[in-house]
Design an enzyme around this catalytic site. Structure first.
Site, PDB file in Angstrom:
ATOM      1  N   ASP A 115       0.867  -1.170   0.000  1.00 31.10           N
ATOM      2  CA  ASP A 115       0.000   0.000   0.000  1.00 31.10           C
ATOM      3  C   ASP A 115       0.913   1.232   0.000  1.00 31.10           C
ATOM      4  OD1 ASP A 115      -2.337   1.575   0.237  1.00 31.10           O
ATOM      5  OD2 ASP A 115      -2.104   1.657   2.417  1.00 31.10           O
ATOM      6  N   ASP A 117      -0.068   4.943   1.378  1.00 30.12           N
ATOM      7  CA  ASP A 117      -0.200   5.819   2.546  1.00 30.12           C
ATOM      8  C   ASP A 117       0.081   5.078   3.838  1.00 30.12           C
ATOM      9  OD1 ASP A 117      -1.083   8.387   1.403  1.00 30.12           O
ATOM     10  OD2 ASP A 117      -2.780   7.212   0.692  1.00 30.12           O
ATOM     11  N   ALA A 256     -17.326  14.316   5.648  1.00 26.91           N
ATOM     12  CA  ALA A 256     -16.346  15.401   5.497  1.00 26.91           C
ATOM     13  C   ALA A 256     -14.934  14.846   5.327  1.00 26.91           C
ATOM     14  CB  ALA A 256     -16.407  16.340   6.709  1.00 26.91           C
ATOM     15  N   VAL A 260     -12.563  15.340   1.886  1.00 22.69           N
ATOM     16  CA  VAL A 260     -11.243  15.977   1.789  1.00 22.69           C
ATOM     17  C   VAL A 260     -10.217  15.024   1.177  1.00 22.69           C
ATOM     18  CG1 VAL A 260     -11.713  17.555   3.705  1.00 22.69           C
ATOM     19  CG2 VAL A 260     -10.554  15.394   4.166  1.00 22.69           C
ATOM     20  N   HIS A 261     -10.493  13.704   1.264  1.00 20.42           N
ATOM     21  CA  HIS A 261      -9.617  12.743   0.587  1.00 20.42           C
ATOM     22  C   HIS A 261      -9.977  12.616  -0.888  1.00 20.42           C
ATOM     23  CE1 HIS A 261      -8.553  11.465   4.690  1.00 20.42           C
ATOM     24  NE2 HIS A 261      -7.458  10.983   4.129  1.00 20.42           N
ATOM     25  N   ASP A 398      -1.449  -0.718   6.132  1.00 24.06           N
ATOM     26  CA  ASP A 398      -1.659  -0.210   7.498  1.00 24.06           C
ATOM     27  C   ASP A 398      -3.100  -0.365   7.951  1.00 24.06           C
ATOM     28  OD1 ASP A 398      -2.950   2.956   7.569  1.00 24.06           O
ATOM     29  OD2 ASP A 398      -2.396   2.079   5.656  1.00 24.06           O
TER      30      ASP A 398
END
Length: 552
Positions: A115, A117, A256, A260-261, A398
């Site tokens: 992955d 992030d 929200a 934002v992502h 993660d």
């Protein structure tokens, strides 16, 4: 005391035998009834006398045992004044170690997947504040929350990973391995609930199946800002005496955070100031190159868009990569916007992404070509194209649910990247923590013995005094250990009583191995065999400090 019991027991036997006049025991001899046998009233009186004798003997035994426990406690308290030298000789766990839930042979692993992030990309603590600020702005602008919400500030000392939010009741809580609420880890807004309030609200500490349906887990690294914003909004509504539905609070905050992502606000914010948010990492490049040199296949599978991954990888590796080199050359396959966890169960086709034109091709993808970038797709098509078999693939991620649950069920080996592991092991290795841990264990043992000793319904003053002192000392020790990790919720992997947390349970379920960073594998041979400790009873990175330190 033992002599008193034997004499009393012998008198009971003699009384029984004399009543029936038996000779030669139960198996031989003759029995006859005496003519002067006792009346029923006399027999009842004798039985009551025997009960009194037994009760008095037990009380005497209890007092004797209480005195012994008191002496042990007083002797231990003398040693509480100084950290035992034996702590220095105890083994320390490696903060950069790889810890094993299921046996893994690296020599059988041919394919390494990652992955992006919080797995390949390491972020600074500033990222959580960025996500928090962007989400609260969106809540005010789009969902018309009070403008006073803009005054909120992200509090890094409040949340930990692995919390649960109860949509029906508005509580943010930490659960243990068995799904019970941790008494010092249940908050309504920013206020910690008392044991009485938890009992009144839930009836029991254990979360039942029906109640569990209302819980949402906050498991990935982006959940810190989400948990903090939920708690701050609930607290704001309570303080302002505004009516609200706790379901809508979660729904709005989650929307929200997703916005934002998905809108790219967070991505653009990070790339606008990479040194503020990203951590450079030459060890990562060493690890990936080592795998390539050993002939391993590498792939990147991420939900992030390619431009964001590209900008981050170039920044993190720019000091290590040559001018003409590209990080993409390290990977056999690069897949962005994969839409995990849907990726593992959908039938979405792959699309080839044109980096220059920022467009997706319409042609069918039936092979992964070098240097190309792919979007979307699914596990079924991925396996058909690559021909990579499950047990020879290991995937690093993660997020326990989005990243690892799907691969685990598909037969891949899984490696969880838990950044908190590094700092939590360092705390556990510290003598001051181990000192408190040993104190806590001896309090637990003495309390267990004390509760098991007293048989009388009337508790003596000696018992009450000792019980109070042991409980107070245990509570102080618990708070000290908890405060070394996080003042609100304590350690990520453990509850205040030393049990494993619900987060640790999911690590057991979905991660074959876990570590704080992928590059920690550089400390092991590429053909290493990772074995579960033979007598493991708790997570392999935990080390129990014995109460015997205060008895030697």
């Amino acid at each position: 005391m033992a002599t008193l019991r034997r004499l009393f027991h012998s008198s009971l036997i003699r009384t029984s035998y004399s009543y029936y006049g038996c000779k030669g025991g139960f198996l031989g001899g003759s029995c006859r009834r005496y003519s002067n046998a006792a009346s029923p009233e006399q027999k009842v009186l004798k039985f009551e006398d025997q009960e009194k004798l037994l009760a008095n003997a037990n009380d005497s035994f209890s007092e004797e045992e209480i005195m012994k426990i008191r002496q042990e406690y007083d002797a231990a308290k003398e040693k509480f004044l100084k950290i035992p030298d034996a702590l220095e000789q105890m083994p320390k766990m490696n903060p950069k170690g790889v810890y094993v839930n299921k046996n893994v042979r690296l020599d059988s692993i041919q394919v390494y997947g990652f992955d992006y992030d919080y797995t390949l990309a390491h972020y600074s603590s500033n990222l959580q504040s960025l996500i928090y600020d962007l989400a609260k702005q969106h809540i005010v602008d789009e969902f018309k929350y009070p403008d006073t919400c803009l005054e909120f500030k992200y509090d890094p000392s409040f949340p930990i990973r692995g919390l649960y939010y109860d949509r029906s009741k508005g509580c943010l809580m930490k659960l243990d391995f068995f799904g019970s609420i941790e008494l010092d880890g249940c908050y309504y807004g920013r206020r910690k609930l008392s044991r009485e309030e938890i009992d009144e609200m839930y009836g029991t500490r254990h979360i039942g199946r029906d109640q569990a349906r209302e819980l949402v887990s906050l498991m990935d690294f982006f959940c810190f800002s989400e948990a903090c914003l939920i708690a701050d909004i609930v607290q704001h509504f309570v303080d302002a005496k505004l009516e609200f539905d706790s379901r809508y609070v979660y729904q709005d905050v989650n929307r929200a955070i997703q916005y934002v992502h998905n809108s790219g606000l967070v991505h653009r914010g990070i790339l606008a100031d990479p040194p503020r948010y990203l951590v450079k990492n030459d060890q990562l490049l060493r690890f990936l190159k080592m795998l390539k040199d050993k002939g391993k296949k590498l792939f990147l599978l991420t939900n992030s868009p390619f431009y964001f991954v590209d900008g981050g990888m170039r920044f993190m590796l720019q000091d290590s990569l040559g001018q003409q080199d590209s990080w993409k050359e390290l990977f056999d396959v690069v897949i962005a916007k994969a839409n995990k966890p849907d990726f593992y169960k959908s039938d979405h086709p792959f699309r080839c992404y044109d980096v220059e034109k920022d467009t997706l091709a319409f042609t069918k993808v039936d092979a992964f070509l070098p240097g190309k970038i792919y979007y979307h797709g699914c596990l079924k098509a991925f396996l058909q194209i690559t021909k990579w078999k499950g047990p020879e693939v290991i995937y690093f991620g993660d997020h326990l649910f989005s990243d690892l649950r799907g691969p685990s069920k598909a037969g891949w080996r899984t490696a969880a990247i838990i950044h908190e592991l590094n700092s939590e092991i360092m705390i556990q290795n510290d003598n001051s923590y181990r000192f408190e841990q040993a104190k806590f264990h001896i309090m637990q043992e003495l309390l267990g013995r004390l509760h098991a000793t007293v048989t009388s319904s009337v508790k003596s003053e000696a018992y009450k005094s000792l019980l109070r002192e042991l409980n107070e000392e245990r509570q102080k020790t618990r708070y000290k250990m908890k405060g070394m990790f996080n003042k609100s919720f304590g350690a990520t992997f453990l509850t205040d009583t030393g049990q494993e947390s619900a987060f640790a349970y999911h690590i057991h379920q979905y991660a074959d191995i876990y570590t704080s960073k992928p590059e920690n594998f550089l400390y092991y041979p590429p053909e290493a065999w990772f074995h579960v400790p033979f007598d493991i009873k708790i997570m392999p990175h935990h080390l129990k400090v014995s109460s015997n330190l205060f008895r030697t």
